[in-house]
Design an enzyme around this catalytic site. Structure first.
Site, PDB file in Angstrom:
ATOM      1  N   ARG A  62       0.890  -1.172   0.000  1.00 21.94           N
ATOM      2  CA  ARG A  62       0.000   0.000   0.000  1.00 21.94           C
ATOM      3  C   ARG A  62       0.921   1.213   0.000  1.00 21.94           C
ATOM      4  NH1 ARG A  62      -5.428   1.111   1.548  1.00 21.94           N
ATOM      5  NH2 ARG A  62      -5.738   3.090   2.615  1.00 21.94           N
ATOM      6  N   HIS A  96      -6.836   1.533  -7.312  1.00 19.82           N
ATOM      7  CA  HIS A  96      -7.175   0.744  -6.116  1.00 19.82           C
ATOM      8  C   HIS A  96      -7.993  -0.470  -6.560  1.00 19.82           C
ATOM      9  CE1 HIS A  96      -7.645  -0.295  -2.074  1.00 19.82           C
ATOM     10  NE2 HIS A  96      -8.277   0.755  -1.587  1.00 19.82           N
ATOM     11  N   GLN A 142     -10.204  -2.676  -4.038  1.00 22.44           N
ATOM     12  CA  GLN A 142     -11.463  -2.063  -3.637  1.00 22.44           C
ATOM     13  C   GLN A 142     -12.543  -2.292  -4.681  1.00 22.44           C
ATOM     14  OE1 GLN A 142     -12.424  -0.313  -0.709  1.00 22.44           O
ATOM     15  NE2 GLN A 142     -14.381  -0.708  -1.716  1.00 22.44           N
ATOM     16  N   ASP A 161     -16.626   9.083  -2.799  1.00 23.76           N
ATOM     17  CA  ASP A 161     -15.461   8.862  -1.953  1.00 23.76           C
ATOM     18  C   ASP A 161     -15.181  10.141  -1.186  1.00 23.76           C
ATOM     19  OD1 ASP A 161     -13.261   7.673  -0.785  1.00 23.76           O
ATOM     20  OD2 ASP A 161     -12.211   7.249  -2.662  1.00 23.76           O
ATOM     21  N   CYS A 193     -16.213   3.593  -0.264  1.00 23.17           N
ATOM     22  CA  CYS A 193     -15.185   2.645   0.179  1.00 23.17           C
ATOM     23  C   CYS A 193     -14.748   2.863   1.624  1.00 23.17           C
ATOM     24  CB  CYS A 193     -13.986   2.691  -0.759  1.00 23.17           C
ATOM     25  SG  CYS A 193     -13.062   4.238  -0.768  1.00 23.17           S
ATOM     26  N   ARG A 226     -14.443  -6.783   0.947  1.00 21.41           N
ATOM     27  CA  ARG A 226     -12.999  -6.670   0.820  1.00 21.41           C
ATOM     28  C   ARG A 226     -12.330  -7.982   1.234  1.00 21.41           C
ATOM     29  NH1 ARG A 226     -10.279  -1.819   0.701  1.00 21.41           N
ATOM     30  NH2 ARG A 226      -8.509  -3.221   0.302  1.00 21.41           N
TER      31      ARG A 226
END
Length: 320
Positions: free
Chosen positions: A115, A142, A145, A234, A273, A301
């Protein structure tokens, strides 16, 4: 054999992406299925030893809740183990090269999840690693996700993503980029409503359309959401963003509220998310309301990570 890296959805073919998604659904169904009479819980899972003896190294340059926990638990539920590392725990924090780090870690572990901030760091790690590298988040994309999001949309809409309309509202960030990649592979329509200053990269949109994707980019949130099966947003300010005041000013008209959700399809769901900031990018009545699937999305996830790990590490195994 070259390692199977999971860096971007754009690098996967349609069948591969579909296969990973199907595996995620199957693993979730297995985990949630009624237990067979007389069997202990752990003994009833076909996947529990799929990655037995394997070790996943997880490197975090950025804080994390869902990515950290879901990968850790996913690996454990598949029979493997994890090694948690922050950048400052490694010689990377003192200037050792990504290349040397990749070569050394490849001698110790079976896969690496990173990450990071710069996507180039992820690519350099993958170029020099002899084990699979997984994109846990970068400034470009991402993909983990989006697999969870696709799962959630399919669960809400009879298992079908093709032909659906997804509306992204707000900053066309790294998560939005991965939605573009997915739309190009799985034949759903994508509409992106964003202020001009935060609109998607023109080259990205050109690539998606070249792949046959039906994609609309607009500055009008209502136009994007009208009739959509899913509305996604988001946070307005991500880790590392400096222009906070300018972002808030530009994105305030893109807040997802009840009035905006009313112009979506009657069966529309809302996704985010997380972490979410109620009263900013979304109102509390939407994220906590009946159309919200954000906690299903968060759970997914876990199942998505398990599917990614099995694709990377156990691609010869079959889930019964």
């Amino acid at each position: 054999m070259a390692p199977r890296h999971f860096l971007d959805i754009s690098t996967l073919d349609r069948d591969t992406l579909r296969g990973i998604l199907d595996t995620a659904h199957n693993l979730k169904a297995e985990r949630n299925a009624p237990l067979l009479s007389g069997l202990a819980k752990a003994e009833s899972y076909a996947s529990q030893s799929m990655l037995k003896g394997r070790v996943l190294a997880m490197i975090f340059e950025k804080p994390s809740t869902r990515t950290r926990i879901s990968f850790d638990v996913a690996m454990r539920q598949l029979g493997g183990e994890t090694l948690l590392l922050n950048k400052d725990d490694l010689q990377l924090g003192r200037g050792e090269t990504i290349s040397d780090t990749a070569k050394v870690m490849s001698r110790y572990v079976d896969a690496i999840m990173l990450r990071t901030t710069k996507h180039e760091t992820l690519e350099e790690l993958a170029d020099n690693a002899d084990v699979p590298v997984i994109n846990g988040l970068s400034d470009r994309s991402h993909p983990c996700q989006i697999l969870a999001d696709l799962m959630t949309i399919e669960e809400a809409h009879d298992g079908v993503i093709a032909g659906r309309t997804i509306a992204w509202v707000g900053d066309a960030n790294n998560v939005a980029t991965s939605f573009v990649h997915a739309a190009a592979k799985l034949d759903f329509d994508l509409r992106i409503a964003a202020p001009k200053s935060l609109s998607p990269n023109a080259d990205l949109i050109e690539w998606a359309r070249g792949e046959g994707c039906t994609i609309t980019v607009t500055e009008n949130a209502r136009q994007a959401v009208a009739g959509a099966n899913c509305v996604v947003t988001d946070t307005w300010v991500s880790m590392g963003d400096k222009d906070v005041d300018a972002r808030v000013a530009a994105l305030t008209p893109y807040r997802v509220d009840a009035a905006l959700m009313k112009v979506a399809s009657a069966d529309a769901i809302f996704l985010h998310c997380l972490p979410a900031y109620r009263g900013k990018e979304v109102t509390a009545d939407v994220i906590d309301g009946p159309q919200s699937r954000v906690f299903d999305e968060a759970e997914n996830r876990l199942h998505a990570q398990k599917a990614i790990l099995t694709w990377c590490l156990a691609h010869d195994a079959e889930l019964t």
